[in-house]
Design an enzyme around this catalytic site. Structure first.
Site, PDB file in Angstrom:
ATOM      1  N   THR A 123       0.821  -1.215   0.000  1.00 11.69           N
ATOM      2  CA  THR A 123       0.000   0.000   0.000  1.00 11.69           C
ATOM      3  C   THR A 123       0.850   1.257   0.000  1.00 11.69           C
ATOM      4  O   THR A 123       1.995   1.242   0.476  1.00 11.69           O
ATOM      5  CB  THR A 123      -0.906   0.015   1.256  1.00 11.69           C
ATOM      6  N   ASP A 124       0.286   2.351  -0.503  1.00  2.00           N
ATOM      7  CA  ASP A 124       0.989   3.632  -0.471  1.00  2.00           C
ATOM      8  C   ASP A 124       1.149   4.166   0.948  1.00  2.00           C
ATOM      9  O   ASP A 124       1.976   5.047   1.211  1.00  2.00           O
ATOM     10  CB  ASP A 124       0.271   4.669  -1.330  1.00  2.00           C
ATOM     11  N   GLU A 125       0.397   3.616   1.903  1.00  2.00           N
ATOM     12  CA  GLU A 125       0.447   4.123   3.276  1.00  2.00           C
ATOM     13  C   GLU A 125       1.785   3.849   3.961  1.00  2.00           C
ATOM     14  O   GLU A 125       2.088   4.459   4.983  1.00  2.00           O
ATOM     15  CB  GLU A 125      -0.702   3.543   4.094  1.00  2.00           C
ATOM     16  N   TYR A 150      -1.481  -0.207  11.117  1.00  3.67           N
ATOM     17  CA  TYR A 150      -1.699  -0.911   9.855  1.00  3.67           C
ATOM     18  C   TYR A 150      -0.559  -0.646   8.886  1.00  3.67           C
ATOM     19  O   TYR A 150       0.045  -1.578   8.337  1.00  3.67           O
ATOM     20  CB  TYR A 150      -3.024  -0.497   9.219  1.00  3.67           C
ATOM     21  N   LYS A 154       2.369  -3.288   7.296  1.00  3.14           N
ATOM     22  CA  LYS A 154       2.618  -3.514   5.870  1.00  3.14           C
ATOM     23  C   LYS A 154       4.043  -3.131   5.491  1.00  3.14           C
ATOM     24  O   LYS A 154       4.685  -3.819   4.675  1.00  3.14           O
ATOM     25  CB  LYS A 154       1.611  -2.727   5.030  1.00  3.14           C
TER      26      LYS A 154
END
Length: 347
Positions: A123-125, A150, A154
């Site tokens: 994810t970009d997060e 979260y 990741k």
């Protein structure tokens, strides 16, 4: 090709299974999913009887189950993850276990059985928040600065995947996508939550001032990108995938209400989420130039199709069934609301 797809009963995973079976009818797909609250076999009713598709209920943290499947496949694509930021704030433990330890189990199986390729869906997060004034988005070499449990889980998984490439020469690739939207998304994410609430004339809980910026990617475009990475991606590499559709959450909310012809007074501003990233933005030059991927769906048209899908999948068919079944649905948001009030009062 024989593919193990983990988390295939979830949003992106189920869309990818449908995509891959349609495009490659000779491929065999095994879908391993624990069927947590976000996993739903209703997402795959139209493919469940195909001879080249098989569902296995199980946890990616279970080495025995993973090994039993991995010994008979060529590729692993890991969609399995706990993904909802709000839930990670309330209880990070399941995120640490699934997103990190589960990834480790898959990597060990891939190493043990000498699989041809492993694709980690990220994810970009993991990059954290970027300045609203930044002209260029994060590229694949940008530092990882996750700001939620979260995102941290990741990012940790990504680092573990990279270490297996360097240390063991494991054939891995990572994709990091921006916010996906489309059919079959669990109705706690902003688009399906706001669409379904609006259809029921319920408030749309918008965090803070509504000016947090996200880049929206149609899930079908993401499926296409993962397909290209699977077949043409360079081993050991990371590829950013984004739609190039940056909107504030308020702008997105207003678009949803306009499509549904609902009044703006349904918008309810609520206390902001702790550690809420202000803006996500990705530079996708690498996947465009090296692999030739570009998004093919117009955002406005894809959003309208998505809204129409939720309108036509009410009742016992999909989202109303989910909301009614999940007894802690409203209680969850009450806890989040109270948590934000407490944490924000300490800042």
């Amino acid at each position: 090709m024989r593919i193990l797809i983990t988390g295939g009963a979830g949003f992106i995973g189920s869309n990818f299974i449908r995509y891959i079976l349609s495009k490659y009818p000779n491929y065999r797909v095994i879908n391993l999913d624990k069927l947590t609250y976000a996993g739903n076999l209703e997402n795959l009713r139209d493919v469940e009887k195909r001879k080249n598709y098989k569902f296995v209920k199980g946890d990616i943290c279970n080495k025995r189950i993973v090994d039993n499947i991995a010994k008979d496949v060529d590729v692993i694509i890991n969609f399995a993850a706990e993904t909802h930021v709000d839930r990670s704030i309330l209880g990070p433990d399941s995120f640490i276990r699934t997103d990190i330890y589960g990834t480790y189990v898959l990597l060990e199986a891939a190493k043990k059985f000498r699989l041809e390729r492993c694709v980690q869906i990220s994810t970009d997060e993991v990059y954290g928040s970027i300045s609203p004034d930044a002209r260029a988005g994060f590229n694949e070499n940008s530092p990882l600065e996750p700001n939620s449990p979260y995102a941290a889980s990741k990012a940790s998984a990504d680092l573990l995947v990279h270490s297996y490439f360097v240390t063991y020469k494991l054939p891995v690739i990572i994709t990091r996508s921006s916010n996906n939207f489309g059919p079959y998304q669990y109705p706690e994410k902003i688009i399906p939550l706001f669409v379904t609430n609006a259809l029921e004339n319920k408030p749309l809980p918008l965090y803070g001032d509504g000016k947090n910026i996200r880049d929206w990617l149609c899930v079908w475009d993401n499926c296409h990108a993962i397909d290209i990475v699977l077949h043409k991606g360079k081993l050991g590499e990371i590829y950013n995938v984004a739609g190039g559709n940056e909107l504030t959450n308020l702008e997105l909310t207003e678009k949803i209400l306009k499509i549904l012809k609902k009044p703006k007074n349904l918008i309810k501003y609520v206390p902001d989420r702790p550690g809420h990233d202000r803006r996500y933005s990705l530079d996708c030059t690498k996947i465009r130039n090296e692999l030739g991927w570009t998004p093919g769906y117009n955002f406005s048209q894809a959003l309208e199709k998505t809204v129409e899908w939720y309108k036509s999948h009410q009742g016992r068919i999909w989202w109303k069934k989910i909301k009614q079944k999940q007894k802690d649905y409203q209680e969850f948001y009450k806890k989040q609301y109270n948590l934000r009030q407490v944490l924000n009062s300490k800042l």
